[in-house]
Motif scaffolding. Structure first.
Motif, PDB file in Angstrom:
ATOM      1  N   LYS A  52     -14.133  46.221  22.088  1.00 53.80           N
ATOM      2  CA  LYS A  52     -13.690  46.842  23.325  1.00 53.80           C
ATOM      3  C   LYS A  52     -12.210  47.045  23.250  1.00 53.80           C
ATOM      4  N   ALA A  53     -11.693  45.959  23.252  1.00 52.68           N
ATOM      5  CA  ALA A  53     -10.229  46.320  22.904  1.00 52.68           C
ATOM      6  C   ALA A  53      -9.873  45.166  21.839  1.00 52.68           C
ATOM      7  N   VAL A  54      -8.294  45.148  21.559  1.00 53.24           N
ATOM      8  CA  VAL A  54      -7.804  44.370  20.436  1.00 53.24           C
ATOM      9  C   VAL A  54      -6.273  43.623  21.078  1.00 53.24           C
ATOM     10  N   TYR A  55      -5.402  43.223  21.404  1.00 54.81           N
ATOM     11  CA  TYR A  55      -4.744  42.065  22.001  1.00 54.81           C
ATOM     12  C   TYR A  55      -3.853  41.519  21.250  1.00 54.81           C
ATOM     13  N   ALA A  66      -3.634  43.142  13.188  1.00 56.07           N
ATOM     14  CA  ALA A  66      -4.551  44.273  14.359  1.00 56.07           C
ATOM     15  C   ALA A  66      -4.406  45.252  14.527  1.00 56.07           C
ATOM     16  N   ILE A  67      -3.286  45.911  13.727  1.00 57.37           N
ATOM     17  CA  ILE A  67      -3.902  47.907  13.821  1.00 57.37           C
ATOM     18  C   ILE A  67      -4.681  47.878  12.442  1.00 57.37           C
ATOM     19  N   ILE A  68      -4.375  47.271  11.515  1.00 56.07           N
ATOM     20  CA  ILE A  68      -5.417  47.333  10.389  1.00 56.07           C
ATOM     21  C   ILE A  68      -7.256  47.604  11.095  1.00 56.07           C
ATOM     22  N   ILE A  69      -6.835  45.838  12.117  1.00 55.18           N
ATOM     23  CA  ILE A  69      -8.280  45.912  12.354  1.00 55.18           C
ATOM     24  C   ILE A  69      -8.848  46.759  13.587  1.00 55.18           C
ATOM     25  N   THR A  76      -6.035  51.318  20.247  1.00 55.05           N
ATOM     26  CA  THR A  76      -4.416  50.702  20.182  1.00 55.05           C
ATOM     27  C   THR A  76      -4.507  49.310  20.214  1.00 55.05           C
ATOM     28  N   VAL A  77      -3.571  48.585  20.225  1.00 60.38           N
ATOM     29  CA  VAL A  77      -3.282  47.287  20.031  1.00 60.38           C
ATOM     30  C   VAL A  77      -2.293  47.005  21.224  1.00 60.38           C
ATOM     31  N   ASN A  78      -2.944  46.284  22.178  1.00 59.28           N
ATOM     32  CA  ASN A  78      -2.140  46.110  23.848  1.00 59.28           C
ATOM     33  C   ASN A  78      -1.576  44.511  23.170  1.00 59.28           C
ATOM     34  N   GLU A  79       0.415  45.073  22.759  1.00 62.39           N
ATOM     35  CA  GLU A  79       0.613  43.787  22.376  1.00 62.39           C
ATOM     36  C   GLU A  79       1.732  43.245  23.382  1.00 62.39           C
ATOM     37  N   ILE A 150      -8.300  38.872  19.487  1.00 64.32           N
ATOM     38  CA  ILE A 150      -7.053  38.163  20.059  1.00 64.32           C
ATOM     39  C   ILE A 150      -6.667  38.191  18.463  1.00 64.32           C
ATOM     40  N   VAL A 151      -5.054  38.998  18.268  1.00 68.73           N
ATOM     41  CA  VAL A 151      -4.723  38.574  16.854  1.00 68.73           C
ATOM     42  C   VAL A 151      -3.090  37.398  16.792  1.00 68.73           C
TER      43      VAL A 151
END
Length: 205
Positions: A52-55, A66-69, A76-79, A150-151
């Protein structure tokens, strides 16, 4: 029991500095061709998970991974700068042999007590843990009962695992965290279970 929150802890793909054994820290090093391939394999491994979310750390190697995942999930990636690697200060760009040669006393002191001894111009692992784990708890609190990724970096992920499992920082070097690996923590009402550690099976395809 409430449904667990599942956290995929992912180390970024390889860089040329990883391959050369150079300490990267806050240096913004890009993924190597091999690292980009690892990121694609990570995407394929995780594409069927209901994430549900990528950080990610805001450093390029983590952000690119992270962007590729995230592409497979339409996210979108939360940086977050708080997820950066340990600041290795004056040692960034050097191999451990070069550090031991150029900073012999500081190197010995740091090896003896990396939790409390700051790298010259950088951080201690205790300082890293304080900033990283504070961010980690906030992230997990936003996604009760969900799956999230989380990447980040080897040091970042190690301190999360140690703190979540109550190991203390003396457990930092008790396990491997390879480039492109996946470690899974399941959170049940604030308590963590290590469900998978350093999974790299997807990189063997």
């Amino acid at each position: 029991m409430k449904e667990s929150t599942r956290i995929y802890l992912i180390r970024h793909g390889e860089t040329a500095w990883n391959e050369a054994g150079r300490y990267q820290g806050h240096r913004d090093v890009e993924l190597s061709p091999r690292g980009l391939k690892q990121a694609v394999l990570l995407r394929e491994r995780l594409q069927k998970e209901n994430i549900k979310a990528v950080y990610a750390s805001d450093l390029r190697r983590a952000r690119e991974t992270a962007i590729i995942i995230a592409q497979a999930h339409g996210l979108t990636v939360n940086e977050l700068s708080s997820l950066r690697e340990l600041n290795f200060g004056l040692w960034e760009g050097l191999t451990y042999q070069e550090i031991a040669s150029q900073y012999p006393e500081e190197w010995k002191e740091w090896l003896a007590d990396p939790s409390n001894i700051r790298v010259p111009g950088g951080e201690s692992y205790l300082e890293l843990q304080e900033r990283v784990y504070r961010a980690f708890l906030k992230i997990v609190a936003r996604h009760p009962g969900e799956k999230l990724a989380i990447v980040a970096h080897g040091g970042t992920l190690r301190v999360i695992i140690c703190q979540a499992l109550g190991l203390g920082l003396e457990g930092l070097w008790r396990f491997r965290i390879d480039n492109g690996s996946i470690t899974i923590l399941d959170c049940y009402e604030g308590k963590y279970i290590l469900s998978s550690l350093n999974d790299v099976c997807h990189l063997c395809l």
